[in-house]
Design an enzyme around this catalytic site. Structure first.
Site, PDB file in Angstrom:
ATOM      1  N   ARG A  75       2.319 -13.086   9.201  1.00  0.00           N
ATOM      2  CA  ARG A  75       2.955 -12.534  10.161  1.00  0.00           C
ATOM      3  C   ARG A  75       3.223 -13.656  11.163  1.00  0.00           C
ATOM      4  O   ARG A  75       2.380 -14.716  11.240  1.00  0.00           O
ATOM      5  CB  ARG A  75       2.286 -11.527  11.148  1.00  0.00           C
ATOM      6  N   THR A 129       6.479  -2.085   0.927  1.00  0.00           N
ATOM      7  CA  THR A 129       5.530  -1.650   2.037  1.00  0.00           C
ATOM      8  C   THR A 129       4.781  -0.694   1.463  1.00  0.00           C
ATOM      9  O   THR A 129       5.535   0.487   0.997  1.00  0.00           O
ATOM     10  CB  THR A 129       6.313  -1.697   3.356  1.00  0.00           C
ATOM     11  N   ASP A 131       3.837   1.933   3.282  1.00  0.00           N
ATOM     12  CA  ASP A 131       4.136   2.957   3.852  1.00  0.00           C
ATOM     13  C   ASP A 131       5.338   3.823   3.712  1.00  0.00           C
ATOM     14  O   ASP A 131       5.359   4.954   4.086  1.00  0.00           O
ATOM     15  CB  ASP A 131       4.376   2.512   5.392  1.00  0.00           C
ATOM     16  N   ASP A 133       8.195   3.666   4.931  1.00  0.00           N
ATOM     17  CA  ASP A 133       8.799   4.072   5.904  1.00  0.00           C
ATOM     18  C   ASP A 133      10.345   3.440   6.223  1.00  0.00           C
ATOM     19  O   ASP A 133      10.726   3.130   7.315  1.00  0.00           O
ATOM     20  CB  ASP A 133       7.830   3.917   7.084  1.00  0.00           C
ATOM     21  N   ARG A 175       0.748   2.984   9.696  1.00  0.00           N
ATOM     22  CA  ARG A 175       0.744   2.598  11.320  1.00  0.00           C
ATOM     23  C   ARG A 175       1.422   3.585  12.069  1.00  0.00           C
ATOM     24  O   ARG A 175       0.869   4.156  13.171  1.00  0.00           O
ATOM     25  CB  ARG A 175       0.968   1.358  11.613  1.00  0.00           C
TER      26      ARG A 175
HETATM   27  P1  ATP Z   1       4.488  -3.876   6.947  1.00  0.00           P
HETATM   28  O1  ATP Z   1       5.367  -2.661   7.592  1.00  0.00           O
HETATM   29  O2  ATP Z   1       4.088  -3.660   5.401  1.00  0.00           O
HETATM   30  O3  ATP Z   1       3.461  -4.357   7.844  1.00  0.00           O
HETATM   31  P2  ATP Z   1       6.541  -5.754   7.987  1.00  0.00           P
HETATM   32  O4  ATP Z   1       7.554  -6.411   7.174  1.00  0.00           O
HETATM   33  O5  ATP Z   1       6.974  -4.620   8.751  1.00  0.00           O
HETATM   34  O6  ATP Z   1       5.605  -5.034   6.871  1.00  0.00           O
HETATM   35  P3  ATP Z   1       5.773  -7.076  10.323  1.00  0.00           P
HETATM   36  O7  ATP Z   1       4.453  -7.836  10.540  1.00  0.00           O
HETATM   37  O8  ATP Z   1       6.292  -5.959  11.321  1.00  0.00           O
HETATM   38  O9  ATP Z   1       5.596  -6.799   8.837  1.00  0.00           O
HETATM   39  O10 ATP Z   1       6.999  -8.334  10.289  1.00  0.00           O
HETATM   40  C1  ATP Z   1       6.915  -9.370   9.620  1.00  0.00           C
HETATM   41  C2  ATP Z   1       7.300 -10.697  10.506  1.00  0.00           C
HETATM   42  O11 ATP Z   1       8.851 -10.546  10.579  1.00  0.00           O
HETATM   43  C3  ATP Z   1       6.672 -11.034  11.870  1.00  0.00           C
HETATM   44  O12 ATP Z   1       5.754 -11.454  11.887  1.00  0.00           O
HETATM   45  C4  ATP Z   1       7.852 -11.709  12.322  1.00  0.00           C
HETATM   46  O13 ATP Z   1       7.716 -13.049  12.139  1.00  0.00           O
HETATM   47  C5  ATP Z   1       9.052 -11.160  11.853  1.00  0.00           C
HETATM   48  N1  ATP Z   1       9.853 -10.261  12.813  1.00  0.00           N
HETATM   49  C6  ATP Z   1       9.711  -9.137  13.019  1.00  0.00           C
HETATM   50  N2  ATP Z   1      10.425  -8.343  13.997  1.00  0.00           N
HETATM   51  C7  ATP Z   1      11.634  -9.384  14.392  1.00  0.00           C
HETATM   52  C8  ATP Z   1      12.477  -9.624  15.230  1.00  0.00           C
HETATM   53  N3  ATP Z   1      12.686  -8.703  16.290  1.00  0.00           N
HETATM   54  N4  ATP Z   1      13.098 -11.002  15.254  1.00  0.00           N
HETATM   55  C9  ATP Z   1      12.440 -11.943  14.519  1.00  0.00           C
HETATM   56  N5  ATP Z   1      11.748 -11.816  13.655  1.00  0.00           N
HETATM   57  C10 ATP Z   1      10.759 -10.611  13.691  1.00  0.00           C
END
Ligand code: ATP
Length: 325
Positions: A75, A129, A131, A133, A175
Site C-alpha cells: 500500500r 481481491t 472480497d 466486492d 472489511r
Molecule cells: P484489497 O481490497 O484487497 O485490500 P485494494 O486494491 O483495494 O486491495 P488498497 O490498499 O485500498 O487495496 O489500495 C492500494 C493502493 O492504491 C493504495 O495504497 C494507494 O497507493 C492506491 N490508491 C488508493 N486509492 C487511491 C486514490 N484515490 N488515489 C491515488 N491512489 C490511490
C-alpha cells in the site's frame, strides 16, 4: 492511438490467491503479441522507486499454482499525492513503459483511474481481491480460493463444536463486504450470518438461537469482520451474557484466507482476464477493469467498478434461515 511497445504489470493492495496466474497470463500474452513486458515490484511504491525489471516467458514459469504474488504487493501513501504520481510517471518513462495492467482491488483501481486522468498512459485492471466486492465482474480473482479455505476450516471447527456441544462464532475477512461470510455460511451450514450489507442485528440472531432446536447443541455463527454488530469477541460476550448455558467459543480465521494454492476457478479466471487485458490495451482500450459477467469478458470503467456497492442476494439470507432449522 500511440503504439504500445512495453506493458508494465503490477500487483497492489491486499494479496489474493491467483495473482500469480494473472501475472503469468499478462506476461505470456504480451510476448505472444510481440510486446515487451516490465514487472513492477510492490505496486505503486515500486513504480515510484523505479523497482522494475524486464520479464520474459521464463520469469513466470512454475507460478500458476502458487499463492501470493511474485511481484510482491504494497500500500503506497506516496501515490496518494500528485507529487508521488509525478515521480511514478517519470520512472515509467525512464523504463520505457507505455501502458499498464494493474492487478488489485478497488483502491488499486482508484489509483489507476487518477493516474490515467493525469497522464497519457493507458491503464487497464484485473479484479483481484478475496472480497469479491467489485462491480463489473461476477467473481474476483482469489475469492473462490478464499471461500474454499474458509469452508475447509469451518468443517474442522464443526467436528470439535459437535463433539463438545459448543457454539462457535467464526469471523472471516471482508472489511466492508460480507460476501465471504454469506457464501461460506451457506456452504458450511451456519445457523446465522452477520454481514454489513444486511441489517441482521444481534436481536434476530438471539431470536434464532432461542427458537432453534433444543436438541441441536452445536452451532456456527458466521461473521464478517468489522460489521455494525461488533467483532467476534464483542458478539461472543453478548451471547455469553444472554445464553450462559452455551459453551461459546470464538475463532478468527485471519490471514490463512489470503494464502494457499489458487483453485482451478481462480486460475482460469486469472488466465482469461489476463489475456483479455493485453488484447484490450492493444485494441486501444483504457481506464477499464476487465472482468467476467455471465462467463463473458466484460469491460467496466474504473469509476463504476469501484463504486463499492455490491448487492447481496436476499435469497441467500433466506436460504440460511430455512436450512438452519
Ligand atoms: P484489497 O481490497 O484487497 O485490500 P485494494 O486494491 O483495494 O486491495 P488498497 O490498499 O485500498 O487495496 O489500495 C492500494 C493502493 O492504491 C493504495 O495504497 C494507494 O497507493 C492506491 N490508491 C488508493 N486509492 C487511491 C486514490 N484515490 N488515489 C491515488 N491512489 C490511490
Amino acid at each position: 492511438m500511440a503504439q504500445i511497445n512495453n506493458i508494465g504489470v503490477y500487483t497492489s493492495g491486499g494479496d489474493s490467491p491467483g495473482m500469480n496466474a494473472a501475472i503469468r497470463a499478462v506476461v505470456r500474452s504480451a510476448i505472444y503479441y510481440n510486446v515487451g513486458v516490465t514487472g513492477i515490484r510492490r505496486g505503486y511504491d515500486g513504480m515510484i522507486n523505479g523497482d522494475m525489471f524486464p520479464m520474459n516467458r521464463k520469469s513466470v514459469s512454475n507460478i500458476i499454482q502458487r499463492g501470493g504474488t511474485i511481484l510482491k504487493t504494497a500500500r503506497s501513501e506516496q501515490f496518494l499525492t500528485p507529487e508521488g504520481r509525478k515521480i511514478a510517471y517519470e520512472q515509467l518513462k525512464k523504463n520505457n513503459v507505455d501502458a499498464l495492467v494493474a492487478i488489485g482491488g478497488d483502491g488499486t483501481f482508484r489509483g489507476a483511474r487518477v493516474f490515467g486522468q493525469e497522464y497519457d498512459i493507458p491503464v487497464v485492471g484485473l479484479p483481484s481481491t478475496i472480497d469479491n466486492d467489485l462491480l463489473g465482474t461476477d467473481f474476483t480473482i482469489g475469492y473462490d480460493t478464499a471461500i474454499n479455505t474458509v469452508i475447509d476450516a469451518v468443517d474442522k471447527i464443526r467436528d470439535t463444536a459437535e463433539s463438545h456441544d459448543r457454539l462457535f462464532i467464526v469471523e472471516v475477512m471482508g472489511r466492508d463486504s460480507g460476501l465471504i461470510a454469506l457464501r461460506t455460511g451457506i456452504a458450511a451450514g451456519a445457523e446465522a450470518i452477520l454481514i454489513p450489507e444486511s441489517k441482521t442485528d444481534l436481536k434476530a440472531v438471539f431470536e434464532r438461537l432461542e427458537s432453534g432446536r433444543k436438541d441441536k447443541t452445536s452451532k456456527i455463527i458466521m461473521l464478517a469482520e468489522s460489521g455494525e454488530a461488533g467483532d467476534a469477541f464483542e458478539i461472543g460476550r453478548q451471547i455469553k451474557e444472554k445464553f450462559p448455558n452455551y459453551d461459546t467459543r470464538i475463532s478468527v480465521l485471519g490471514h490463512i484466507q489470503r494464502g494457499g494454492k489458487p483453485t482451478c476457478m481462480d486460475r482460469v479466471l486469472a488466465s482469461r482476464v489476463g489475456v483479455a487485458a493485453v488484447e484490450a490495451l492493444l485494441a486501444g482500450r483504457r481506464n477499464e477493469m476487465i472482468g467476467l459477467i455471465h462467463n463473458q469478458i466484460a469491460y467496466t470503467a474504473f469509476e463504476n467498478a469501484t463504486k463499492h456497492f455490491v448487492d447481496v442476494n436476499p435469497d441467500f439470507l433466506k436460504i440460511v434461515e430455512i436450512l438452519s432449522i
